[in-house]
Design an enzyme around this catalytic site. Structure first.
Site, PDB file in Angstrom:
ATOM      1  N   GLY A  11       0.839  -1.198   0.000  1.00 52.98           N
ATOM      2  CA  GLY A  11       0.000   0.000   0.000  1.00 52.98           C
ATOM      3  C   GLY A  11       0.871   1.244   0.000  1.00 52.98           C
ATOM      4  O   GLY A  11       0.534   2.277   0.593  1.00 52.98           O
ATOM      5  N   ALA A  12       2.012   1.148  -0.700  1.00 52.12           N
ATOM      6  CA  ALA A  12       3.077   2.148  -0.567  1.00 52.12           C
ATOM      7  C   ALA A  12       2.756   3.500  -1.190  1.00 52.12           C
ATOM      8  O   ALA A  12       3.443   4.484  -0.930  1.00 52.12           O
ATOM      9  CB  ALA A  12       4.377   1.595  -1.155  1.00 52.12           C
ATOM     10  N   GLY A  14      -0.127   4.929  -0.626  1.00 46.35           N
ATOM     11  CA  GLY A  14      -1.209   5.479   0.192  1.00 46.35           C
ATOM     12  C   GLY A  14      -0.737   6.472   1.241  1.00 46.35           C
ATOM     13  O   GLY A  14       0.455   6.740   1.397  1.00 46.35           O
ATOM     14  N   ALA A  17       1.581   5.129   4.267  1.00 47.04           N
ATOM     15  CA  ALA A  17       2.941   4.858   3.780  1.00 47.04           C
ATOM     16  C   ALA A  17       3.720   6.138   3.528  1.00 47.04           C
ATOM     17  O   ALA A  17       4.941   6.173   3.705  1.00 47.04           O
ATOM     18  CB  ALA A  17       2.885   4.006   2.513  1.00 47.04           C
ATOM     19  N   ARG A  92     -13.168  -0.414   3.591  1.00 52.30           N
ATOM     20  CA  ARG A  92     -14.620  -0.593   3.508  1.00 52.30           C
ATOM     21  C   ARG A  92     -15.222   0.616   2.813  1.00 52.30           C
ATOM     22  O   ARG A  92     -14.946   1.762   3.181  1.00 52.30           O
ATOM     23  CB  ARG A  92     -15.207  -0.739   4.908  1.00 52.30           C
ATOM     24  CG  ARG A  92     -16.670  -1.137   4.898  1.00 52.30           C
ATOM     25  CD  ARG A  92     -17.097  -1.592   6.276  1.00 52.30           C
ATOM     26  NE  ARG A  92     -18.466  -2.058   6.291  1.00 52.30           N
ATOM     27  CZ  ARG A  92     -19.011  -2.736   7.298  1.00 52.30           C
ATOM     28  NH1 ARG A  92     -18.275  -3.028   8.346  1.00 52.30           N
ATOM     29  NH2 ARG A  92     -20.259  -3.127   7.262  1.00 52.30           N
ATOM     30  N   VAL A 129      -0.986  -3.688   9.221  1.00 47.96           N
ATOM     31  CA  VAL A 129      -1.605  -2.411   9.581  1.00 47.96           C
ATOM     32  C   VAL A 129      -2.990  -2.301   8.942  1.00 47.96           C
ATOM     33  O   VAL A 129      -3.929  -1.777   9.532  1.00 47.96           O
ATOM     34  CB  VAL A 129      -0.705  -1.234   9.132  1.00 47.96           C
ATOM     35  CG1 VAL A 129      -1.360   0.113   9.425  1.00 47.96           C
ATOM     36  CG2 VAL A 129       0.674  -1.327   9.800  1.00 47.96           C
ATOM     37  N   ASP A 159      -3.594   2.300  19.106  1.00 54.21           N
ATOM     38  CA  ASP A 159      -4.560   2.363  20.212  1.00 54.21           C
ATOM     39  C   ASP A 159      -3.839   2.610  21.532  1.00 54.21           C
ATOM     40  O   ASP A 159      -4.308   3.382  22.372  1.00 54.21           O
ATOM     41  CB  ASP A 159      -5.366   1.059  20.268  1.00 54.21           C
ATOM     42  CG  ASP A 159      -5.958   0.717  18.910  1.00 54.21           C
ATOM     43  OD1 ASP A 159      -6.704   1.540  18.379  1.00 54.21           O
ATOM     44  OD2 ASP A 159      -5.638  -0.364  18.369  1.00 54.21           O
ATOM     45  N   ARG A 162      -2.796   6.210  21.596  1.00 56.32           N
ATOM     46  CA  ARG A 162      -3.977   7.045  21.844  1.00 56.32           C
ATOM     47  C   ARG A 162      -4.345   7.035  23.324  1.00 56.32           C
ATOM     48  O   ARG A 162      -4.637   8.080  23.927  1.00 56.32           O
ATOM     49  CB  ARG A 162      -5.166   6.522  21.023  1.00 56.32           C
ATOM     50  CG  ARG A 162      -5.077   6.824  19.538  1.00 56.32           C
ATOM     51  CD  ARG A 162      -6.089   6.007  18.739  1.00 56.32           C
ATOM     52  NE  ARG A 162      -6.181   6.485  17.357  1.00 56.32           N
ATOM     53  CZ  ARG A 162      -6.763   5.818  16.362  1.00 56.32           C
ATOM     54  NH1 ARG A 162      -7.314   4.634  16.601  1.00 56.32           N
ATOM     55  NH2 ARG A 162      -6.815   6.322  15.152  1.00 56.32           N
ATOM     56  N   HIS A 187      -8.253  -4.780  17.000  1.00 57.41           N
ATOM     57  CA  HIS A 187      -8.113  -3.366  16.622  1.00 57.41           C
ATOM     58  C   HIS A 187      -9.445  -2.939  15.996  1.00 57.41           C
ATOM     59  O   HIS A 187      -9.615  -2.877  14.783  1.00 57.41           O
ATOM     60  CB  HIS A 187      -6.959  -3.186  15.637  1.00 57.41           C
ATOM     61  CG  HIS A 187      -6.856  -1.775  15.110  1.00 57.41           C
ATOM     62  ND1 HIS A 187      -6.616  -0.696  15.927  1.00 57.41           N
ATOM     63  CD2 HIS A 187      -6.994  -1.277  13.864  1.00 57.41           C
ATOM     64  CE1 HIS A 187      -6.599   0.413  15.190  1.00 57.41           C
ATOM     65  NE2 HIS A 187      -6.844   0.077  13.939  1.00 57.41           N
TER      66      HIS A 187
END
Length: 332
Positions: A11-12, A14, A17, A92, A129, A159, A162, A187
């Protein structure tokens, strides 16, 4: 100088990344004296964007980067890799059922697992991820059976970060003064951020987080809900999902795996359950872990009260269902 580490990022092209690659390249993860070969994988329609990312990385003129490869071929991307950031996944979309999302991701992670099985080093360290991260990691491991299961993980460090930031803000201290918060489970919005065993340094004195906060209602309600729903809150505000913070967390996760945890501190990682804390074996479940010489060990012997048990079991139940649905889509 050491031999270059071969690191793949999927997913480089995106958003995540884009932040991740810069941090990895400049030595934040594997060390300031560790040369790297970066293998960047994305789907064919994203190759033009990915080529732009490669240009930018080149223009950063970072000495540690000895080679850059942009590809849409998993067989090129996973060859002899030492570490893998599995960022790419089918997001999604509106109107998409959960089972459709799982079906699409099974296809992606099956193909990538098969390429890994054939080409990656058996010692490769993998962090997933892309969501649903826990279940995607299970599927990846299933299709790379000769790579030890303990070499696969999923990211719950975002998480943890956070939760740590929320407690630090509540106590009006800096984040490094808060440690050992645990993220149990998936997650997802069922995860359980647990501060029962966490510590905080307040005015030079180290105490438990419940003792420091002195607000049980906050810790059992608002705090948990804020952490569980933080991703959705970012999307609502930014109109895009978490990217910078997700990239930072992925770097934290992999750095600790390679460098190790320190002192009596632990971190949260999704790992394959060995049955610890009554969690079904084989689930990719987030536990508190320590790491030494790249070996992950689940922290044992923590007391679990009734409130925690209920939360831990609820997120485990969701994970069991997710994995069952995903495995039903696996056509060998």
């Amino acid at each position: 100088m050491a031999e270059p580490l071969r690191v793949v990022v999927t997913g480089a092209a995106g958003q995540i990344a884009y932040s991740l690659l810069f941090s990895v390249a400049k030595g934040d993860v594997f060390g300031k004296d560790q040369p790297l070969e970066l293998l960047l994988l994305d789907i064919t329609p994203m190759m033009e964007v990915l080529n732009g990312v490669v240009m930018e990385l080149m223009d950063c003129a970072i000495p540690l980067v000895k080679n850059l490869v942009a590809t849409d071929d998993p067989n090129v991307a996973f060859k002899d890799v030492d570490a893998a950031f599995m960022v790419g996944a089918m997001p999604r979309k509106e109107g998409m059922e959960r089972k459709d999302l799982l079906k699409a991701n099974v296809k992606i992670f099956k193909a990538q697992g098969q390429a890994m099985e054939k080409l990656a080093k058996k010692s490769v360290k993998v962090v997933v991820v892309g969501n649903p991260a826990n279940t995607n990691a299970c599927i990846l491991s299933k299709y790379a059976p000769s790579i030890p299961k303990e070499n696969f993980s999923c990211m719950t460090r975002l998480d943890q970060n956070r939760a740590q930031a929320q407690i630090a803000a509540k106590l009006n201290v800096s984040t490094e003064k808060v440690s050992n918060i645990i993220i149990w489970g998936n997650h997802s919005s069922t995860q359980f951020p647990d501060v029962a065993h966490a510590k905080a340094e307040v005015q030079g004195k180290v105490v438990t987080v419940p003792e420091a906060v002195q607000d049980d209602n906050f810790l059992k309600n608002e705090f948990i809900k804020t952490v569980q729903q933080r991703g959705a809150a970012v999307i609502k505000a930014r109109k895009l999902s978490s990217a910078m913070s997700a990239a930072k967390a992925a770097c934290d996760h992999m750095r600790d795996w390679f460098i190790g945890t320190k002192g009596g501190n632990w971190v949260s990682m999704g790992v394959i359950s060995d049955g610890s804390y009554g969690i079904k074996e084989g689930l990719m479940y987030s536990f508190p872990v320590t790491i030494e010489n790249k070996k992950i060990t689940i922290v044992q012997g923590l007391s679990i009260n009734e409130f925690a048990r209920e939360k831990m079991d609820a997120t485990a139940k969701e994970l069991e269902q997710e994995l069952s649905d995903a495995l039903a889509e696996c056509v060998d």
